[in-house]
Design an enzyme around this catalytic site. Structure first.
Site, short mmCIF file in Angstrom:
data_model
loop_
_atom_site.label_atom_id
_atom_site.label_comp_id
_atom_site.label_asym_id
_atom_site.label_seq_id
_atom_site.Cartn_x
_atom_site.Cartn_y
_atom_site.Cartn_z
N ALA A 153 32.49 42.67 40.29
CA ALA A 153 31.27 42.70 41.10
C ALA A 153 31.40 43.88 42.06
CB ALA A 153 31.14 41.39 41.86
N GLY A 169 34.53 40.05 38.21
CA GLY A 169 33.29 39.75 37.49
C GLY A 169 33.27 40.31 36.08
N GLU A 200 35.15 37.85 34.03
CA GLU A 200 34.27 36.67 33.96
C GLU A 200 33.11 36.90 32.99
OE1 GLU A 200 33.99 36.80 38.26
OE2 GLU A 200 34.64 34.72 38.37
N GLU A 204 40.46 38.66 42.88
CA GLU A 204 39.70 38.21 44.05
C GLU A 204 40.57 37.74 45.22
OE1 GLU A 204 38.93 37.51 40.93
OE2 GLU A 204 36.79 37.79 40.62
#
Ligand code: DAK
Length: 259
Positions: A64, A109, A112, A132
Site C-alpha cells: 500500500a 498489500g 496480500e 507492516e
C-alpha cells in the site's frame, strides 16, 4: 492516466498495475481503478481467466502507498483498509479463475493482492513479505487471514511478526507460490497456464472455484452437498454433452462454448 492496464489475448485478460516509478504501490486511485476493472472483467463473457501482474521489471506491488497512509487518522485508516479489503474480496470472489504472476517485490498489500488470487506463480526475482509490523501497523488488506489459511498459522505468524522478506525459492518451499520461473519466462508461463485453463469447460471451471472456495468454509457434509449440486448443474450444459460425446466418439472436443 490509467494506472491499471487491461489487455486481452483470446479468452485471457491480463491486468497490470502500472505505477512502476512507485514500484506499483497501491494508493486510493489505483484501488478505484482495480475495482472498476474487476467489474468490467466480470461483465465480459469472453474473459475466462484473469492474470494480474505489475508493470516494470522490479515489482509486482511494493505494498500500500506509504506516502498516502502516513498521515491517516484512525477513522481514515479504517476507511482505507475497508476500501482495499472490498476490492481484494471482489477479486477473490470473481467467478473466473485468477492467476497472480508475481514479477518482483510483493510486499505488504502486494503480497496480500497475490493471495487474493486463486493461483500464484512468480519470477526468480520475486520477494514476498508482510513488513507492516516494522512500520507500526498490522497487515490491513487481509494478510493475517489469507496468509494463515494458505501456509498455516505457524509460518504466517513467523513472517508477520518478524516482518522479514523471503525470496522466491522460500516462497515455493512454504507453498506460497506454485512455481518459480526465470523472470523473462514468467509472462509466457502465466499465459500458457491461463490458456490451458481457458480451454477447459468454463462453466465447470467456475463451478470448481465456487465448490473449493465456498466448500472450505463449510462442514464436510454441507461441502459435499454443495459439490453434488454444482456437479449436477454441469449436466445442463452443452459443453458437458460435447465433452463426453467427444470422448465416446474418440475425437477431440470442439472448443467449449461457455454454454
Ligand atoms: N509506498 C509508496 N512508495 C513506495 C513504496 C510504497 N509501499 N515502495 C516503494 N515506493 C517508492 C519509493 O518511495 C521510491 O520513490 P522515489 O523516492 O523514487 O520517489 C520508489 O518507489 C522506488 O523505491 P526505492 O528507491 O525504495 O527502491 P529500492 O530498490 O531501493 O527498494 C523496496 C525497493 C521494495 C525494498 C523498498 O522500496 C521498500 O522497502 N518499499 C516499501 C515496502 C513496504 O514496506 N511495503 C509495505 C507497505 S505497508 C491497512 C491497509 C493496508 C495496509 C495496512 C493497513 N489498514 C488501513 C488497516 C498495507 C500496508 C502495506 O502494504
Amino acid at each position: 492516466m490509467a494506472q491499471v492496464l487491461l489487455e486481452k489475448k483470446g479468452n485471457v485478460a491480463i491486468a497490470s498495475i502500472d505505477r512502476p516509478k512507485a514500484l506499483n504501490a497501491l494508493n486510493s486511485s489505483v484501488l478505484d481503478e482495480l475495482d472498476a476493472l474487476l467489474d468490467a472483467v466480470c461483465k465480459d463473457k469472453e474473459i475466462r481467466v484473469l492474470i494480474l501482474t505489475g508493470s516494470g521489471e522490479k515489482a509486482f506491488v511494493a505494498g500500500a502507498d506509504i506516502g498516502e497512509m502516513s498521515e491517516l487518522n484512525p477513522e481514515e485508516g479504517t476507511a482505507f483498509g475497508k476500501k482495499g479489503n472490498d476490492v481484494f474480496r471482489k477479486l477473490e470472489t470473481l467467478p473466473i479463475p485468477t492467476i497472480a504472476a508475481v514479477n518482483g517485490y510483493a510486499l505488504g498489500g502486494g503480497c496480500e493482492l497475490s493471495m487474493a488470487c486463486d493461483i500464484r506463480i512468480c519470477s526468480d526475482t520475486a520477494v514476498f513479505g508482510q513488513p507492516e509490523t516494522g512500520l507500526g501497523i498490522t497487515p490491513g488488506f487481509g494478510g493475517t487471514q489469507r496468509l494463515a489459511r494458505l501456509i498455516g498459522p505457524g509460518m504466517a505468524k513467523q513472517l508477520i511478526y518478524s516482518a522479514k522478506n523471503i525470496k522466491a525459492d522460500e516462497a515455493l518451499r512454504i507453498g506460497l507460490v506454485n512455481a518459480v520461473y526465470p523472470a523473462e519466462e514468467l509472462p509466457a508461463a502465466a499465459l500458457k497456464l491461463a490458456e490451458t485453463i481457458a480451454a477447459n469447460a468454463p462453466i465447470a471451471v467456475r463451478a470448481c472455484k465456487k465448490a473449493i472456495d465456498e466448500g472450505l468454509e463449510l462442514p464436510m457434509d454441507e461441502a459435499i452437498a454443495l459439490e453434488e449440486t454444482l456437479f449436477g448443474s454441469c449436466f445442463g450444459t452443452e459443453d458437458q454433452k460435447e465433452g463426453m460425446h467427444a470422448f465416446l466418439e474418440k475425437r477431440r472436443h470442439e472448443p467449449y462454448q461457455n454454454r
